[in-house]
Design an enzyme around this catalytic site. Structure first.
Site, short mmCIF file in Angstrom:
data_model
loop_
_atom_site.label_atom_id
_atom_site.label_comp_id
_atom_site.label_asym_id
_atom_site.label_seq_id
_atom_site.Cartn_x
_atom_site.Cartn_y
_atom_site.Cartn_z
N GLU A 180 -9.16 -10.66 -7.86
CA GLU A 180 -8.23 -9.54 -7.65
C GLU A 180 -7.03 -9.62 -8.60
OE1 GLU A 180 -9.55 -9.01 -2.96
OE2 GLU A 180 -7.54 -9.76 -3.40
N TYR A 203 -12.39 -2.13 -3.70
CA TYR A 203 -12.87 -2.27 -2.31
C TYR A 203 -14.40 -2.15 -2.22
CZ TYR A 203 -8.18 -2.25 -0.24
OH TYR A 203 -6.90 -2.58 0.15
N ASN A 258 -2.21 -0.04 6.77
CA ASN A 258 -1.64 -1.28 7.31
C ASN A 258 -0.73 -2.04 6.34
OD1 ASN A 258 -3.59 -2.27 5.65
ND2 ASN A 258 -4.80 -3.26 7.25
N LYS A 285 0.83 -1.20 0.00
CA LYS A 285 0.00 0.00 0.00
C LYS A 285 0.88 1.26 0.00
CE LYS A 285 -3.81 -2.45 2.25
NZ LYS A 285 -4.86 -2.41 3.30
N HIS A 312 -2.06 -5.53 1.43
CA HIS A 312 -3.33 -6.22 1.22
C HIS A 312 -3.05 -7.70 1.01
CE1 HIS A 312 -7.27 -7.26 -0.44
NE2 HIS A 312 -6.61 -7.94 -1.37
P1 DAT Z 1 -7.89 -6.96 5.56
O1 DAT Z 1 -7.10 -5.94 4.76
O2 DAT Z 1 -7.10 -7.48 6.73
O3 DAT Z 1 -8.47 -8.05 4.70
P2 DAT Z 1 -10.56 -5.85 5.66
O4 DAT Z 1 -10.81 -6.59 4.38
O5 DAT Z 1 -11.53 -6.06 6.77
O6 DAT Z 1 -9.11 -6.18 6.22
O7 DAT Z 1 -10.51 -4.30 5.37
C1 DAT Z 1 -9.87 -3.79 4.20
C2 DAT Z 1 -9.07 -2.60 4.58
O8 DAT Z 1 -9.91 -1.56 5.05
C3 DAT Z 1 -8.07 -2.83 5.72
O9 DAT Z 1 -6.86 -3.40 5.28
C4 DAT Z 1 -7.89 -1.46 6.26
C5 DAT Z 1 -9.27 -0.84 6.12
N1 DAT Z 1 -10.04 -1.01 7.36
C6 DAT Z 1 -10.69 -2.13 7.78
N2 DAT Z 1 -11.29 -1.93 8.96
C7 DAT Z 1 -11.02 -0.66 9.29
C8 DAT Z 1 -11.36 0.16 10.41
N3 DAT Z 1 -12.10 -0.29 11.42
N4 DAT Z 1 -10.91 1.45 10.41
C9 DAT Z 1 -10.16 1.92 9.40
N5 DAT Z 1 -9.79 1.21 8.32
C10 DAT Z 1 -10.22 -0.06 8.27
MG MG Z 2 -9.88 -8.03 3.23
#
Ligand code: DAT
Ligand code: MG
Length: 140
Positions: free
Chosen positions: A128, A51, A114, A11, A117
């Protein structure tokens, strides 16, 4: 359907902080073969589409803004049990909850920014990968 492929993005925070090569090193050192690789900046449209599953979440707008503020590295990866193995390598979404030695523990600053991905299922990995790569860009 392939069960040995996953998709990742390094990212914008990873690129900004100079962590592109250390993270790619961790990925290769963990036994993943990089079968496709691209350095690009996503448009807002692309990020919203990528997303779209999160479009009703309160963090959606911040997520899209973050993911488009600079370039990313997109990669398709191959390894046995790739999806689960890669989720283990990257650690929990929130770096404060990520295991020691994971990419997010090492390089992520927050749940929103974070570092990487990782696909969450074989089905989404294929979707994807084809979102970012044409067949002739994949060297399997
Ligand atoms: P992951 O990337 O671990 O699969 P996810 O699919 O639940 O997690 O969410 C996609 C992305 O969205 C994640 O990498 C960061 C952002 N995100 C998820 N939950 C969040 C939150 N509570 N606050 C801010 N950003 C968040
Ligand atoms: Mg995810």
């Amino acid at each position: 359907m392939n069960t040995n492929r996953t998709f990742t993005m390094l990212k914008p925070d990873s690129i900004e902080q100079g962590n592109m090569l250390p993270i790619l090193n961790m990925i290769e050192a963990a036994g993943f073969k990089i079968i496709a690789l691209k350095y690009k900046r996503m448009t807002r449209d692309e990020a919203e589409k990528f997303y779209s599953i999160h479009s009703d979440k309160p963090f959606f707008n911040d997520l899209v803004t973050f993911m488009t503020r600079g370039p990313i590295v997109a990669a398709a990866l191959e390894k046995d049990n790739a999806v689960d193995a890669f989720r283990t390598l990257i650690g929990s979404t929130d770096p404060n909850e990520a295991e020691e030695g994971t990419i997010r523990k090492k390089y992520a600053k927050s749940k929103g920014e974070n570092a990487v991905h990782g696909s969450d299922s074989d089905e989404n990995a294929e979707i994807e990968i084809s979102f970012h790569f044409d067949n002739e860009e994949i060297f399997s």
